[in-house]
Write an enzyme that holds these catalytic residues in place. Structure first.
Site, mmCIF file in Angstrom:
data_model
loop_
_atom_site.group_PDB
_atom_site.id
_atom_site.type_symbol
_atom_site.label_atom_id
_atom_site.label_comp_id
_atom_site.label_asym_id
_atom_site.label_seq_id
_atom_site.Cartn_x
_atom_site.Cartn_y
_atom_site.Cartn_z
ATOM 1 N N HIS A 199 0.819 -1.219 0.000
ATOM 2 C CA HIS A 199 0.000 0.000 0.000
ATOM 3 C C HIS A 199 0.845 1.257 0.000
ATOM 4 O O HIS A 199 0.421 2.294 -0.484
ATOM 5 C CB HIS A 199 -1.013 -0.049 1.137
ATOM 6 C CG HIS A 199 -2.121 -0.971 0.794
ATOM 7 N ND1 HIS A 199 -2.065 -2.312 1.076
ATOM 8 C CD2 HIS A 199 -3.252 -0.773 0.077
ATOM 9 C CE1 HIS A 199 -3.136 -2.890 0.582
ATOM 10 N NE2 HIS A 199 -3.879 -1.990 -0.030
ATOM 11 N N ARG A 306 -10.738 3.534 -1.715
ATOM 12 C CA ARG A 306 -10.274 2.740 -0.568
ATOM 13 C C ARG A 306 -10.527 3.565 0.690
ATOM 14 O O ARG A 306 -9.818 4.547 0.929
ATOM 15 C CB ARG A 306 -8.774 2.458 -0.684
ATOM 16 C CG ARG A 306 -8.372 1.541 -1.816
ATOM 17 C CD ARG A 306 -6.869 1.276 -1.725
ATOM 18 N NE ARG A 306 -6.423 0.215 -2.597
ATOM 19 C CZ ARG A 306 -5.868 0.400 -3.788
ATOM 20 N NH1 ARG A 306 -5.706 1.613 -4.277
ATOM 21 N NH2 ARG A 306 -5.480 -0.634 -4.517
ATOM 22 N N ARG A 342 -15.586 1.421 -1.588
ATOM 23 C CA ARG A 342 -15.316 0.092 -1.036
ATOM 24 C C ARG A 342 -15.300 0.181 0.490
ATOM 25 O O ARG A 342 -14.697 1.099 1.053
ATOM 26 C CB ARG A 342 -13.954 -0.422 -1.519
ATOM 27 C CG ARG A 342 -13.700 -1.846 -1.029
ATOM 28 C CD ARG A 342 -12.381 -2.381 -1.493
ATOM 29 N NE ARG A 342 -11.263 -1.758 -0.806
ATOM 30 C CZ ARG A 342 -9.989 -2.034 -1.085
ATOM 31 N NH1 ARG A 342 -9.683 -2.877 -2.047
ATOM 32 N NH2 ARG A 342 -9.011 -1.450 -0.422
ATOM 33 N N GLU A 441 -10.915 -11.290 -5.442
ATOM 34 C CA GLU A 441 -9.480 -11.269 -5.125
ATOM 35 C C GLU A 441 -9.033 -12.492 -4.344
ATOM 36 O O GLU A 441 -7.876 -12.600 -3.949
ATOM 37 C CB GLU A 441 -9.095 -9.971 -4.404
ATOM 38 C CG GLU A 441 -9.990 -9.557 -3.263
ATOM 39 C CD GLU A 441 -9.662 -8.177 -2.700
ATOM 40 O OE1 GLU A 441 -8.689 -7.547 -3.122
ATOM 41 O OE2 GLU A 441 -10.405 -7.727 -1.814
ATOM 42 N N ASN A 464 -4.242 -7.200 -7.240
ATOM 43 C CA ASN A 464 -3.128 -7.180 -6.274
ATOM 44 C C ASN A 464 -3.238 -8.364 -5.329
ATOM 45 O O ASN A 464 -2.271 -9.072 -5.067
ATOM 46 C CB ASN A 464 -3.141 -5.888 -5.448
ATOM 47 C CG ASN A 464 -3.131 -4.658 -6.315
ATOM 48 O OD1 ASN A 464 -2.719 -4.726 -7.460
ATOM 49 N ND2 ASN A 464 -3.606 -3.548 -5.785
ATOM 50 N N ASP A 465 -4.426 -8.561 -4.806
ATOM 51 C CA ASP A 465 -4.609 -9.681 -3.882
ATOM 52 C C ASP A 465 -4.826 -10.989 -4.621
ATOM 53 O O ASP A 465 -4.408 -12.038 -4.146
ATOM 54 C CB ASP A 465 -5.789 -9.404 -2.944
ATOM 55 C CG ASP A 465 -5.360 -8.510 -1.795
ATOM 56 O OD1 ASP A 465 -4.301 -8.787 -1.216
ATOM 57 O OD2 ASP A 465 -6.069 -7.533 -1.507
ATOM 58 N N ARG A 475 2.478 -9.934 -1.096
ATOM 59 C CA ARG A 475 2.639 -8.735 -1.915
ATOM 60 C C ARG A 475 3.590 -7.712 -1.308
ATOM 61 O O ARG A 475 3.985 -6.753 -1.968
ATOM 62 C CB ARG A 475 1.283 -8.092 -2.258
ATOM 63 C CG ARG A 475 0.524 -7.585 -1.060
ATOM 64 C CD ARG A 475 -0.922 -7.288 -1.417
ATOM 65 N NE ARG A 475 -1.163 -5.900 -1.758
ATOM 66 C CZ ARG A 475 -2.371 -5.377 -1.938
ATOM 67 N NH1 ARG A 475 -3.454 -6.136 -1.872
ATOM 68 N NH2 ARG A 475 -2.522 -4.122 -2.225
ATOM 69 N N CYS A 512 -9.698 -3.369 -10.906
ATOM 70 C CA CYS A 512 -9.248 -2.170 -10.180
ATOM 71 C C CYS A 512 -7.907 -2.384 -9.491
ATOM 72 O O CYS A 512 -7.455 -1.533 -8.741
ATOM 73 C CB CYS A 512 -10.294 -1.712 -9.172
ATOM 74 S SG CYS A 512 -10.529 -2.867 -7.817
HETATM 75 C C1 PEP Z 1 -6.521 -5.428 -5.073
HETATM 76 O O1 PEP Z 1 -6.311 -6.287 -4.212
HETATM 77 O O2 PEP Z 1 -6.193 -5.563 -6.271
HETATM 78 C C2 PEP Z 1 -7.170 -4.159 -4.716
HETATM 79 C C3 PEP Z 1 -7.547 -3.302 -5.620
HETATM 80 O O3 PEP Z 1 -7.338 -3.905 -3.393
HETATM 81 P P1 PEP Z 1 -6.170 -3.450 -2.396
HETATM 82 O O4 PEP Z 1 -4.959 -3.159 -3.217
HETATM 83 O O5 PEP Z 1 -6.674 -2.264 -1.655
HETATM 84 O O6 PEP Z 1 -6.007 -4.650 -1.524
HETATM 85 MG MG MG Z 2 -7.289 -6.136 -2.326
#
Ligand code: PEP
Ligand code: MG
Length: 585
Positions: A199, A306, A342, A441, A464-465, A475, A512
């Site tokens: 993040h 977020r 979200r 995710e 991402n997840d 990650r 996203c």
């Molecule tokens: C993701 O996991 O791709 C996502 C958009 O959420 P975050 O990065 O906030 O976990």
């Molecule tokens: Mg995520």
């Protein structure tokens, strides 16, 4: 300017977390501040003073923790247990009495005595086989750090208060730290830890600050006030550059800015492929203030808001009114464009400030996101009410993170209805008829996509997840960052399955995650049939530029070739050979 006393130029390689070049002076933020402890002896006449110094430091640490407990709202008081444990630990015989004994017997300074005792306790805990007790060694570290900071008078650096233009250099920056960054002061940052989709990396991109993360030992190599060049596109950090290097990078910086300015001009227009298919390109935001960046970069709406960052920089929980106020501002500023709010996705790598030291052994698989909210209905309902109220002022979609089972969707809907009922009773205006979306995710949700689609109005794929959980790659772990890639054939097959189910069930499917913000991934995502992309605002112009150069039929043919590749490298090679020229124009 290069330093007169000719320091040697050093090049460091890290992970390219946020593109762009910046040149400036280093500012070291030692978040851990307690690494370097010196030993010195105390003579007899000063011994009482030294003991008093230690006891006062403990007392201050206890008071700080009690203050934190007091600030936690009544509804969540039952979660103060861990902090109370820390208060008790501060006075624990093993730590407190033993440190005092060491100061007295060895006549050493309090810092040294504390460090010695803590190392001993940690070694003891680590040799125990019980995982619970092993974990408790983290609690010891946490409380002893608190005492140590009092002893050496090093309060944590408040990033929000830095008053000169600098490049931050830190071991790590938490999302809470980065959300305090003032854009007019911080030009860029480099950290020892972290990865591209941590993040911290995401915020850097949103703030459009060049950043290189995961450098390993930047804080050991770089000194305060060293001149630095950060190249966030290649992951290179140059310490004390020569005159020649400095000039080279100034030229690259100018060229990049010209290219960006050109794309920016075009980004106000919608993104349409050569054969007339248009695709919304949306922005991801963490803070309401970022709405301006989305609009300035030509975003067609907010594909991911977020919301957790409003919770991260404080020790209590925001009220319904506070949340409503922020959401309403975003919704009104974007109207009539959609805003996808979200719900809270805390823990994982976004721990609450108040849960400091409450480390889960495996946070990514822990009480995160929807799991946390379903366990804390008071907090969840407060947020849901604020979202439903904001929905009365514009075009809102609601999105739920980390869904891994149908039960979670059903339970979530129950709370959403409860929130609406409460608003009805309270006579507050709200709008309950908003699209209900789930993040895709977690692999279980991909596999169950057909079932999930019956309960959702849209899917938003959080790559991402999804990558983290599918490929079993943390990650935020730089040791495995080289394995983390959105174009891994397994990820492409997963997205293909989700997109196929969404079409069959007649619901929309968006992406996203960070994957959507890299123009090279766009032909693949369009070929896969994604309906909308959402990304860091600064990526919008380049993604729109890529869409304009595509032809839908060609991307479908291209996708067939892509799906025939069996390794990530083969996929990347094919994509680069086919579309790389559009990026480097
Ligand atoms: C993701 O996991 O791709 C996502 C958009 O959420 P975050 O990065 O906030 O976990
Ligand atoms: Mg995520």
């Amino acid at each position: 300017m290069p330093d007169k006393d000719i320091k040697e130029e050093i090049r460091l390689n890290g992970i390219e977390a946020s593109p762009g070049i910046c040149i400036g002076k280093a500012y070291l933020v030692d978040k851990e501040g307690v690494d370097v402890i010196e030993k010195y002896f105390i003579d007899k006449k000063n011994l009482d003073n030294e003991l008093k110094r230690f006891k006062t430091a403990v007392k201050q640490a206890v008071n700080d923790l009690k203050q934190i407990i007091e600030n936690i709202p009544k509804e969540v008081r039952n979660h103060t247990g861990i902090i109370e444990t820390h208060v008790a630990l501060l006075k624990d015989r093993m730590l407190y009495d033993k440190t005092i004994e060491t100061i007295k017997n060895e006549r050493v300074n309090a810092e040294w005595a504390l460090k010695k005792i803590v190392s001993g306790i940690k070694v003891m805990f680590q040799s125990i086989n019980d995982p619970y007790l092993k974990e408790r060694s983290n609690d010891i570290t946490y409380v002893s750090d608190r005492i140590m900071k009092k002893l050496i008078g090093s309060e944590e650096v408040n990033i929000g208060k830095i008053d000169k233009r600098v490049i931050l250099v830190a071991k790590d920056l938490s999302p809470a730290d980065t959300s305090q960054i003032q854009l007019d002061k911080i030009m860029g940052f480099v950290t020892d830890r972290g990865g591209k989709t941590s993040h911290t990396g995401i915020i850097a991109r949103t703030l459009e600050i060049p950043a290189v993360l995961g450098l390993g030992n930047a804080t050991k190599t770089i000194k305060n006030d060293d001149t630095l060049i950060i190249d966030g596109s290649t992951g290179i950090v140059i310490v004390n550059p020569s005159e020649q290097t400095l000039n080279e990078y100034k030229e690259i910086e100018t060229r990049e800015e010209e290219h960006k300015a050109h794309l920016s001009l075009e980004s106000r227009f919608k993104a349409e492929t050569i054969d007339g298919f248009s695709l919304p390109v949306m922005g991801n935001i963490e803070l309401p203030e970022e709405v301006a960046a989305v609009l300035n970069h030509g975003g067609d709406g907010i594909g991911l808001y977020r919301t957790e960052f409003q919770y991260l920089t404080r020790s209590d929980f925001p009220s319904e009114e506070e949340l409503f106020d922020k959401y309403k501002k975003v919704v009104e500023a974007m109207a009539p464009r959609p805003v996808t709010i979200r719900t809270l996705d805390i823990n994982g790598d976004k721990a609450l400030a108040s849960s400091n030291g409450f480390d889960e052994p495996n946070p990514a698989l822990g009480l995160r996101a929807i799991r946390y909210c379903l366990e804390r209905p008071e907090i969840f309902i407060t947020q849901l009410k604020a979202i439903l109220r904001a929905a009365a002022f514009g075009n809102v979609r609601i999105l739920f993170p980390m869904i891994s089972s149908l039960d979670e969707i059903r339970e979530t809907k129950k709370y959403l209805n409860e929130a609406a009922d409460l608003l009805e009773k309270e006579g507050k205006p709200y709008n309950k008829n908003i699209p209900f979306g789930i993040m895709i995710e977690v692999p279980s949700t991909v596999i169950m996509a057909d079932v999930m689609a019956e309960e959702a109005d849209f899917f938003s794929i959080g790559t991402n997840d999804l990558i983290q959980y599918t490929l079993a790659i943390d990650r935020v772990n730089m040791g495995v960052a080289h394995l983390y890639h959105p174009l891994h054939p397994a990820i492409l097959r997963m997205i293909k399955h989700v997109a196929h189910v969404a079409k069959e069930k007649n619901i929309k499917v968006f992406v996203c995650g960070e994957m959507a913000g890299d123009p090279l991934n766009v032909p693949v995502l369009i070929g896969l049939g994604i309906d909308e992309l959402s990304m860091n605002p600064q990526s919008i112009p380049a993604v729109k530029n890529m869409i304009r150069s595509l032809n839908i039929e060609d991307t479908k043919k291209f996708l067939k070739e892509i799906l025939n590749q069996n390794t990530t490298n083969d996929v990347i090679k094919l994509v680069e050979a086919s579309f790389g020229n559009i990026i480097s124009k």
